[in-house]
Design an enzyme around this catalytic site. Sequence first.
Site, PDB file in Angstrom:
ATOM      1  N   PRO A   2       5.239  -4.652  -0.723  1.00 14.47           N
ATOM      2  CA  PRO A   2       3.869  -4.137  -0.725  1.00 14.47           C
ATOM      3  C   PRO A   2       3.821  -2.776  -0.027  1.00 14.47           C
ATOM      4  CG  PRO A   2       3.958  -6.355   0.200  1.00 14.47           C
ATOM      5  CD  PRO A   2       5.372  -5.891   0.018  1.00 14.47           C
ATOM      6  N   GLU A   3       3.163  -1.819  -0.662  1.00 13.62           N
ATOM      7  CA  GLU A   3       3.041  -0.482  -0.088  1.00 13.62           C
ATOM      8  C   GLU A   3       1.605  -0.295   0.415  1.00 13.62           C
ATOM      9  OE1 GLU A   3       4.660   2.513  -2.734  1.00 13.62           O
ATOM     10  OE2 GLU A   3       6.007   1.063  -3.650  1.00 13.62           O
TER      11      GLU A   3
END
Length: 274
Positions: A2-3
């Site tokens: 996840p960014e």
Amino acid sequence: MPELPEVETIVRGLRPYLEGAEMGTFRLLFPSLLRRAPGVSLAAFEGNKITTLRRRGKMILVECEGGRTLVFHLMMTGQMLIVRPEVPVDKHVRLIVPLVGRGLELRFRDIRKFGFLCCLGPSGPLFIPELEALGPEPLEIDFRSFACLFQGRRGRIKSLLLDQRTIAGIGNIYADEVLFRARIHPLTPAASLAEEKLRTLWKSMRAILRLAISRKGSSIRDYTDADGDPGDFQVLHKVYGREGEKCPRCKGAVRRIKVSGRSTFYCPHCQKKL
Ligand SMILES: [Zn+2]
């Protein structure tokens, strides 16, 4: 992993459940989740109220009364879920935090077990290396400061965008999408980017990240928001994961190369090598 947009979406989803909630007795099901840091023990958080939930880079900071902070990093497959206690605990749940009086639990679930948790005490700076070394936030930095991050820097632009010490929160997906929008080849030496090009890059970064947040992030692999719902920004990916497909701008083929050991997608026609 996840960014920024995915972690921001998770934080926004968790906020109404967690802010103001009192934490009960923690159940740590996977002791290695706890990263050793010169902080405080997990037990010190029991009975504490959560004051603020915020994101820094790709990390989630749960700030509690008394100045203590829990720092979660989801890494590859970490999830933070709000569920009722009667929901069966599957084998991937690593930590359970009851939310007193709300009939709910926060569960940290992580299939690949790379995620971690640090407990920070009230005094002094936030001295875990992952936080201390973090670069500025992409949606907060002004253009002048952004340009300074790259001027005179050795290294390729894609590698620097991925480097959390340069700028925080951008990973492989958004680096590729930002560079495509800015029409910059991923292997371009950062120092060779003229001011005008850096301004385009700054604007593209802000536009892509804002758009991705508005679409609740990209759902690939195990990412979901706090309610277990996926985001849908992946349908708007223009180059990431699209090797051999048509570039939406010029209709040429999207190419894949390796940069810093990571698969990198770009259009060789729209993103010309300098
Ligand atoms: Zn193209």
